[in-house]
Design a protein around this motif. Structure first.
Motif, short mmCIF file in Angstrom:
data_model
loop_
_atom_site.label_atom_id
_atom_site.label_comp_id
_atom_site.label_asym_id
_atom_site.label_seq_id
_atom_site.Cartn_x
_atom_site.Cartn_y
_atom_site.Cartn_z
N SER A 56 0.89 -1.09 -0.03
CA SER A 56 -0.10 -0.07 -0.06
C SER A 56 0.74 1.16 0.12
O SER A 56 2.00 1.04 0.38
CB SER A 56 -0.96 -0.01 1.32
OG SER A 56 -0.22 0.05 2.41
N ARG A 58 0.29 5.82 0.65
CA ARG A 58 -0.83 6.77 1.20
C ARG A 58 -1.28 7.30 -0.36
O ARG A 58 -0.62 7.64 -1.11
CB ARG A 58 0.16 7.61 1.84
CG ARG A 58 0.20 7.59 3.25
CD ARG A 58 0.60 8.78 4.01
NE ARG A 58 1.39 8.26 5.48
CZ ARG A 58 0.62 8.45 6.59
NH1 ARG A 58 -0.63 8.59 6.51
NH2 ARG A 58 1.19 7.88 7.76
N TYR A 65 -5.42 5.34 1.25
CA TYR A 65 -4.32 4.74 0.81
C TYR A 65 -4.80 3.96 -0.53
O TYR A 65 -5.67 3.32 -0.66
CB TYR A 65 -3.46 3.93 1.82
CG TYR A 65 -4.05 3.06 2.62
CD1 TYR A 65 -4.10 1.59 2.23
CD2 TYR A 65 -4.59 3.38 3.80
CE1 TYR A 65 -4.66 0.74 3.01
CE2 TYR A 65 -5.15 2.36 4.78
CZ TYR A 65 -5.23 1.12 4.22
OH TYR A 65 -5.72 0.14 5.02
N TYR A 109 -0.18 3.58 9.42
CA TYR A 109 -0.15 5.00 8.88
C TYR A 109 -0.52 5.78 9.91
O TYR A 109 -0.16 7.04 9.95
CB TYR A 109 -0.95 5.00 7.68
CG TYR A 109 -0.70 4.44 6.51
CD1 TYR A 109 0.75 4.73 5.93
CD2 TYR A 109 -1.39 3.57 5.72
CE1 TYR A 109 1.12 4.39 4.94
CE2 TYR A 109 -0.83 3.12 4.70
CZ TYR A 109 0.37 3.21 4.02
OH TYR A 109 1.00 2.60 2.91
#
Length: 265
Positions: A56, A58, A65, A109
């Motif tokens: 993944s 952002r 994401y 994140y």
């Protein structure tokens, strides 16, 4: 007539870093293209494990994401079939569903503002090392970017689809860029996709080297000061860009379908 043979290491390092700054810049690829290429690079680099693992990056908006669609292998990812999701794994762009295990990406994140890309896979040698409940030992020059930068989660929390697993994994990662997950696999992070991709390739190689060395004898430690010097020398943005460009060129030769339009690296 040579003019640099009496220069100190510090002087030579500074000169080389300046030259790399001049020669290795951004590729101009979009985030989607870099992520699709990373999936193909990971596939070719031994990270394939069926539909397991997630990659993944952002998105542009906070709390979003890009990731791959569940049901597609890393070798099937293109810039066009990536999904944009929010922290609840609701699809904002694209068709299909993300892997429910992406939930712990949301946790990482949230607690690590410096992280812009996460690569979690069940690559063969990291998974084998994880079965032994043995931390990663960095004892070879090429893998020093991971020196003192790989955490270890000894207790397997089960399938990572709950918030509990997100809390456990993000806490165990701490401020490091990588983590070996016992009975599970590996996870690396990066401030850029290029950095995360480089570390993903290195952690699988480091695990393979460690298993080979353990089978032959006792792994001997690196000198800490020299290991940190090597880590700092190899863990730079320009080197990550150079590494990624090489991996991407190689991937494009075998998987030209993963990006749209002409790409020059």
């Amino acid at each position: 007539m040579a003019k640099t043979l009496q220069d100190s290491k510090d002087v030579l390092v500074e000169r080389a870093q300046r030259q790399m700054g001049d020669h290795f810049g951004d590729s101009g690829l979009t985030t989607r293209q870099k992520l699709a290429l990373t999936c193909r690079i990971a596939f070719d680099g031994g990270h394939d494990s069926g539909l397991a693992g997630q990659i993944s990056a952002r998105g542009r908006e906070p709390g979003t994401y890009l990731t791959q669609r569940l049901g597609l292998g890393f070798d099937e990812i293109t810039e066009d079939n990536l999904l944009l999701v929010d922290e609840d794994l609701q699809v904002l762009e694209g068709e299909g569903m993300p892997n429910p295990a992406n939930r712990f990406h949301s946790w990482i994140y949230r607690v690590r503002e410096d992280v812009n890309c996460i690569i979690h896979t069940h690559s063969l040698h990291t998974a084998a090392l994880a079965m032994l409940e043995v931390p990663l030992v960095v004892s070879q020059m090429d893998t020093t970017p991971l020196y003192d930068d790989c955490a270890f989660l000894k207790d397997w929390p089960g399938i990572p689809v709950g918030n509990e697993e997100g809390e456990i994994i993000s806490a165990a990662l701490g401020d490091k860029r990588a983590i070996l997950l016992a009975h599970h696999g590996q996870l690396v992070t990066g401030g850029t996709i290029e950095e995360a991709c480089t570390l993903a390739m290195l952690i699988e190689r480091a695990a393979r080297l460690q298993l080979l060395a353990m089978a032959a004898g006792t792994v001997q430690p690196l000198d800490p000061a020299l290991a940190r010097e090597a880590r700092d020398w190899t863990s730079t943005d320009r080197r990550n860009k150079a590494n990624f460009a090489y991996y991407a060129r190689r991937a494009l030769r075998d998987h030209p379908d993963c990006v749209t339009g002409e790409v020059r690296l």
